[in-house]
Design an enzyme around this catalytic site. Sequence first.
Site, short mmCIF file in Angstrom:
data_model
loop_
_atom_site.label_atom_id
_atom_site.label_comp_id
_atom_site.label_asym_id
_atom_site.label_seq_id
_atom_site.Cartn_x
_atom_site.Cartn_y
_atom_site.Cartn_z
N GLU A 75 0.82 -1.20 0.00
CA GLU A 75 0.00 0.00 0.00
C GLU A 75 0.86 1.26 0.00
O GLU A 75 0.65 2.19 -0.78
CB GLU A 75 -0.91 0.02 1.23
CG GLU A 75 -1.84 -1.16 1.33
CD GLU A 75 -1.26 -2.33 2.13
OE1 GLU A 75 -0.15 -2.80 1.81
OE2 GLU A 75 -1.94 -2.77 3.06
N CYS A 112 -2.04 -2.62 7.42
CA CYS A 112 -1.51 -2.38 8.76
C CYS A 112 -1.82 -0.95 9.20
O CYS A 112 -2.25 -0.11 8.40
CB CYS A 112 0.00 -2.65 8.80
SG CYS A 112 1.00 -1.39 7.98
#
Length: 160
Positions: A75, A112
């Site tokens: 990401e 996360c």
Amino acid sequence: MRNLKLEIDIQEYSSIDELDAVDRKLVEAAIEAQKGSYAPYSSFNVGAAVLLEDGTVVKGSNQENAAYPSGLCAERTAMFAASASNPGKAMVSLAIVGGFNGTLSEGPCSPCGSCRQVMAEYQTLGKRPMSVILFGTRQTLKFSKVDYILPLIFDSFNEK
């Protein structure tokens, strides 16, 4: 004292075919990005794709390193590449896929906390909501804005 409750708006899909054409294309780009994953330690390959306001799609994959924590999540790889190569263009959507040894997980691949905070920063910078798609072959979740995956966002821009 008051008791407050947060409500989170989530769209759930059971197949990639249920996604609209733009979201499906973004998920497909994330699946393609997963092929560039370097994950010799965890064997968990992640791909991500960011859609910019002008229609540009930027891909990223997780990159592990023996000197943990020198690696980087898919990401953040995608978002940092998008920002570096397209400065000033808002990020409007992010799709994430993952699975062990190059497969795709049945359930959503969730980012996360560090990646969620980076998403929040770029959403604020873009001055518009950024949707987040967590893909799984049997269940995909779509959040219409980052706030729904990171409630009570730390937003230093609003403090200035």
